[in-house]
Design an enzyme around this catalytic site. Structure first.
Site, PDB file in Angstrom:
ATOM      1  N   LYS A 107      32.277  53.671  52.925  1.00 30.54           N
ATOM      2  CA  LYS A 107      31.549  54.855  52.449  1.00 30.54           C
ATOM      3  C   LYS A 107      30.321  54.409  51.697  1.00 30.54           C
ATOM      4  O   LYS A 107      30.322  53.329  51.097  1.00 30.54           O
ATOM      5  CB  LYS A 107      32.436  55.669  51.503  1.00 30.54           C
ATOM      6  CG  LYS A 107      31.991  57.095  51.335  1.00 30.54           C
ATOM      7  CD  LYS A 107      32.419  57.922  52.508  1.00 30.54           C
ATOM      8  CE  LYS A 107      32.123  59.382  52.319  1.00 30.54           C
ATOM      9  NZ  LYS A 107      33.002  60.177  53.187  1.00 30.54           N
TER      10      LYS A 107
HETATM   11  N1  GLU Z   1      31.500  61.819  56.117  1.00 33.67           N
HETATM   12  C1  GLU Z   1      32.537  62.211  57.014  1.00 33.67           C
HETATM   13  C2  GLU Z   1      33.908  61.944  56.412  1.00 33.67           C
HETATM   14  O1  GLU Z   1      34.054  61.845  55.220  1.00 33.67           O
HETATM   15  C3  GLU Z   1      32.362  61.612  58.391  1.00 33.67           C
HETATM   16  C4  GLU Z   1      32.482  60.141  58.471  1.00 33.67           C
HETATM   17  C5  GLU Z   1      32.100  59.570  59.839  1.00 33.67           C
HETATM   18  O2  GLU Z   1      31.899  60.326  60.758  1.00 33.67           O
HETATM   19  O3  GLU Z   1      32.022  58.344  59.922  1.00 33.67           O
HETATM   20  O4  GLU Z   1      34.890  61.907  57.072  1.00 33.67           O
END
Ligand code: GLU
Length: 476
Positions: A107
């Site tokens: 993240k």
């Molecule tokens: N930000 C989204 C999540 O928290 C998508 C993450 C992604 O598609 O890699 O799941």
């Protein structure tokens, strides 16, 4: 907003993880290896804006590399900090494992309020942040693939992809370095609404689970169920829109940062969304009642509560007063570990974040595969599929003529049956299948084990088992 005796987000995730591993029999040391975050990179960089250099702080955290690339969004918010990105990266590991997206968890975040900058400034900031991550392989189609999150969207992903291409001109797979791109820049249809669509499919899967429904004290279908949604951002908006327009739910309250709109007869999600887009606030919306202290509506009588905004909004200060028998965590970490315990004791059923909002990363997976295969889904098969369907329709038409008034084809059968599946239909069917298969795997544990009383623990058990199996296969 959160009481000070509450653990941090990262600690909250650890507490929930620990509850689950206590019920497992993992080899010594593996539990710790899975729990810890492998690395968090902090970057501070300057951008010249409005005549002076402004310094920004960003993070990219990698929780687990049991599978690569690692995957997870990049958020733009003033609340971004190391604890938060690490908690979110850990959730990505479990989320990907649960829905069988072949990624590790990661993240990123930039500590910034995007509303303070114009589009050109945001592009400069995004490209510079991307540059810092790309040069360290923290954005790379084979190693680390970001996506949108709170405060970011297709526009930022297109800038990141372009920045990567400029720095890696001969990488034929360069466009797969990030997902959630616009469709004209290597994106896939259905990605923007994917997380909200996933929330809808998750609820549909839950409503088919008789034992689960009984545990929540609910009955019947989604039709006319009273739903309270917190946050009308990308996820909350799409979830509320699909649930009201397609499943017949009544959205009885919408909570936003500046208050809440409520109406027992059900709010028109599209019209509220348009009002916010035009005025930047829900204040003044003409067709419903408004409560200035929006968070109070989290405690309203309803059938389903959908927190789709920030983490920690259901905490020790309000958990005991939550009346919804069913909470579906469209946001990441909206229920703290303390609140989770109170709600579990009350018998509230919580469909956990790592499952409920996994629709986004699932469709990101499809987009990444599409980028690597360099061909749109359905392009090779569609005409052939249509030609085969035409054969059946020709035969039925012959029968139709032969039988005269005794039988005829239903009016839109021919139109529906003749159309081969395009990309959007394939994405939807893949997402629906993923959400229902993942639900089955959690429900089996939830209903099948006496020592598992909630869906979150069941979800952790399923995903930790998968991560552990992958470590074992690697000889760790
Ligand atoms: N930000 C989204 C999540 O928290 C998508 C993450 C992604 O598609 O890699 O799941």
């Amino acid at each position: 907003m959160q009481p000070s005796n509450e653990p941090s987000f990262r600690e909250s995730v650890d507490i929930m993880f620990n509850r689950a591993v206590a019920l497992m029999d993992l080899p010594p040391g593996l539990e710790e290896k899975i729990r810890v975050c492998n690395a968090t990179y902090t970057v501070r960089f300057g951008v010249r804006l409005r005549g002076k250099i402004q310094t920004f702080t960003g993070y990219r955290s990698v929780h687990s590399e049991h599978m690569e690339p690692v995957k997870g969004g990049i958020r733009y918010s003033l609340g971004v900090n190391q604890d938060e990105v690490e908690a979110l990266a850990a959730l990505m590991t479990y989320k990907c494992a649960l829905v069988e997206a072949p990624f590790g968890g990661s993240k990123g975040g930039l500590c910034i309020d995007p509303r303070d900058y114009d589009e050109h400034e945001l592009e400069l900031i995004t490209r510079r942040f991307a540059y810092e991550l790309i040069k360290r392989d923290m954005i790379n189609p084979a190693q680390n693939v970001p996506a949108p999150d709170m405060g970011t969207g297709e526009r930022e992903m297109a800038w990141i992809a372009d920045q990567y291409k400029r720095m890696n001109t001969t990488d034929i797979n360069g466009v797969a370095c990030v997902t959630g791109k616009p469709t004209n820049a290597g994106g896939i249809q259905g990605r923007t609404e994917a997380t909200g669509r996933g929330v809808q499919y998750a609820l549909q899967a839950f409503f088919k689970d008789e034992k689960g429904m009984e545990k929540a004290g609910l009955s019947g279908t989604l039709q006319d169920k009273r739903v309270v949604v917190q946050g009308l951002g990308n996820v909350g908006y799409h979830a509320a829109k699909f649930l009201s327009e397609e499943d017949g739910c009544k959205i009885t309250a919408i909570i936003e940062r500046d208050g809440a709109l409520f109406d027992d007869a059900g709010l028109d999600v599209e019209s509220v969304h348009q009002w916010i887009a035009k005025h930047g606030t829900i204040t003044g919306y003409p067709n419903s009642k408004m409560e200035a202290k929006g968070a109070k509506l989290l405690e309203a009588e309803c059938d389903i509560l959908i927190p789709a905004a920030l983490e920690g909004v259901i905490n020790l200060s309000n958990a005991a007063r939550i009346k919804a028998p069913l909470i579906i965590e469209a946001a990441n970490g909206p229920v703290t570990a303390g609140a989770d315990e109170i709600l579990r004791e009350k018998g509230t059923v919580i469909i956990p974040d790592m499952y409920a909002n996994a629709g986004g990363v699932t469709v990101s997976y499809f987009e990444w595969v599409k980028n690597l295969s360099h061909i749109r889904f359905g392009r090779m098969q569609r005409r052939q599929e249509e030609a085969r369907h035409q054969l059946v329709v020709d035969e039925l038409e012959r029968l139709d003529r032969y039988l005269g008034d005794a039988w005829s084809m239903s009016p839109d059968f021919k139109k529906k049956y003749l159309r081969g599946a395009g990309e959007l239909e394939l994405v939807r069917s893949g997402l629906d299948d993923t959400m229902s298969t993942a639900y089955q795997s959690m429900a089996e544990v939830w209903h099948g084990r006496d020592d598992v009383s909630d869906l979150r623990t069941a979800a952790y058990l399923v995903s930790i088992n998968k991560v552990a199996a992958s470590y074992k296969a690697k000889g760790l």
